[in-house]
Structures are given as C-alpha cells and as structure tokens.
Design a protein around this motif. Structure first.
Motif, mmCIF file in Angstrom:
data_model
loop_
_atom_site.group_PDB
_atom_site.id
_atom_site.type_symbol
_atom_site.label_atom_id
_atom_site.label_comp_id
_atom_site.label_asym_id
_atom_site.label_seq_id
_atom_site.Cartn_x
_atom_site.Cartn_y
_atom_site.Cartn_z
ATOM 1 N N THR A 133 0.842 -1.195 0.000
ATOM 2 C CA THR A 133 0.000 0.000 0.000
ATOM 3 C C THR A 133 0.882 1.252 0.000
ATOM 4 O O THR A 133 2.093 1.181 0.169
ATOM 5 N N GLY A 134 0.244 2.410 -0.164
ATOM 6 C CA GLY A 134 0.967 3.673 -0.147
ATOM 7 C C GLY A 134 0.289 4.682 -1.045
ATOM 8 O O GLY A 134 -0.591 4.342 -1.840
ATOM 9 N N ILE A 135 0.703 5.939 -0.913
ATOM 10 C CA ILE A 135 0.099 6.988 -1.721
ATOM 11 C C ILE A 135 0.515 6.826 -3.171
ATOM 12 O O ILE A 135 1.474 6.117 -3.490
ATOM 13 N N TYR A 159 0.950 -11.555 -4.248
ATOM 14 C CA TYR A 159 1.401 -10.195 -3.941
ATOM 15 C C TYR A 159 0.567 -9.212 -4.757
ATOM 16 O O TYR A 159 0.396 -9.404 -5.969
ATOM 17 N N VAL A 160 0.066 -8.168 -4.111
ATOM 18 C CA VAL A 160 -0.773 -7.212 -4.830
ATOM 19 C C VAL A 160 -0.458 -5.795 -4.363
ATOM 20 O O VAL A 160 0.065 -5.573 -3.268
ATOM 21 N N THR A 161 -0.805 -4.815 -5.206
ATOM 22 C CA THR A 161 -0.844 -3.430 -4.762
ATOM 23 C C THR A 161 -2.305 -3.012 -4.714
ATOM 24 O O THR A 161 -3.126 -3.501 -5.488
ATOM 25 N N GLY A 162 -2.616 -2.116 -3.794
ATOM 26 C CA GLY A 162 -3.992 -1.652 -3.669
ATOM 27 C C GLY A 162 -4.361 -1.395 -2.228
ATOM 28 O O GLY A 162 -3.505 -1.183 -1.376
ATOM 29 N N SER A 163 -5.645 -1.435 -1.955
ATOM 30 C CA SER A 163 -6.145 -1.131 -0.616
ATOM 31 C C SER A 163 -6.411 -2.407 0.156
ATOM 32 O O SER A 163 -6.961 -3.369 -0.373
#
Length: 203
Positions: free
Chosen positions: A25-27, A116-120
């Motif tokens: 996560t992250g901006i 592994y994922v990016t997101g919320s």
C-alpha cells in the motif's frame, strides 16, 4: 538511476511462502508498482525462480480489461500453472478486479501460489494479510542521488560553477516538492554539506 528499496524487499522476502496475501500500500507515485513488478520480480529471478513462474497482471493497463472478470482471472492463472512448483502471483491495483476479496481469498488457498498485490487492504482483516506500506523517497535517497550527480560531473579548474547547474536545478525542484515536509533550514544545510563533502572528495 534505480534506487533499490531494500527495506521493502526484505519485508516481502521474509513473507514469502507464508500462506498470506502480501499487500503493498501507499500513496500514489510512491513506487508500489515498481517495487513489485521490477525490484521484487528481479529478486525472484536472481533467487532462481523461473520467469514463467512469475505471473504479473497490471490492472491499470487497458489491455487487461478482461481480468476485471474474477472468473476469467482465476481461469487464466489456473491455465498458466503447469507444475507443482510455486507460482508468484503479482496483481497491480487489485481493487480494479470485481469481487477482488473473493479472488484473493481463492488464490490464497490455491496450492502452489504465493500472492502479492498493490492496492487497498481496507476490506481485509489484519490476520488475512501482510501489509507493506511504501513511502515516497526519503531525503537520504535524494541526497545520495545528488552526490552521485556530483561525482559524475566532469570537474575543471575554471568551469566548476557552470557544470554544476544541472544539480542546482534538480535541487531547486526538490526543494519546492518537499517544502511542506521538512524545514528549509535543515534541507539547505544538508545540501550544502553534501556539496562540501563532494568537493572535498573530488579536489
């Protein structure tokens, strides 16, 4: 110049094969996608993982619109997995997948997958996931980058000020971008110190 963000890579490596979903996560523009799709992928390759055992699905790409269908995505992954070795599933911006919570829950219990994922992660319980929060580059990253720029300058006895203009322009841009996060005094003091140290090394 690529900054190898070892702190985050180490967190991901420690979580390999633990049966949990790893969520980065992250901006926006903090480097989440680059961390997984480039740096972590390269780590896996360097560690001996075969390229065809790393499945990357970028949900920001228009070409992958079909993967918004959860059944299509799961069928695709099933078809790609050809043996009993571990397959590393990397999904960028997973929230773009319909019913993504069910999709990830299914993948997490699928034999031979490491997800592994990016997101919320706001819709997951803390026990379901490992969260890696990526921050934007620190001042230390920026400072080391500019020192490298100094080291690459072709120094001349009479042309030093002229040849440093690129570095000063970069400094000014960074100063504007970071003015809300650190004081000007500390920022300028550290930058002047970097100039002094670089000049000392190169003299």
């Amino acid at each position: 110049m690529i900054v190898n963000r070892t702190t985050y890579i180490d967190q991901l490596v420690r979580s390999k094969g633990n049966g949990l979903i790893k969520i980065v996560t992250g901006i926006r523009r903090s480097g989440k996608s680059f961390l997984l799709k480039k740096l972590f992928r390269q780590h896996l390759l360097d560690d001996g993982v075969q390229d065809d055992h790393i499945i990357i699905i970028d949900m920001e790409s228009r070409k992958n619109k079909a993967f918004k269908d959860p059944d299509y995505l799961l069928d695709y992954i099933d078809n790609v997995m050809k043996d009993d070795n571990t397959y590393y599933i990397i999904i960028d911006e997973v929230q773009e997948v319909n019913d993504f919570v069910e999709v990830l829950s299914t993948l997490s219990v699928t034999e031979g997958t490491d997800v592994y994922v990016t997101g919320s992660n706001s819709r997951f319980l803390s026990s379901d996931v490992v969260t890696v929060e990526v921050m934007k580059f620190t001042f230390g990253h920026f400072l080391s980058r500019n020192i490298c720029l100094f080291m690459m300058v072709q120094w001349k006895k009479d042309g030093r000020n002229i040849e440093c203009m690129e570095v000063y322009r970069n400094f000014y841009h960074k100063l504007v971008m970071t003015r809300k996060r650190i004081s000007y005094f500390i920022f300028i003091a550290q930058f002047i110190y970097a100039i002094f140290m670089s000049a000392t090394v190169l003299t």
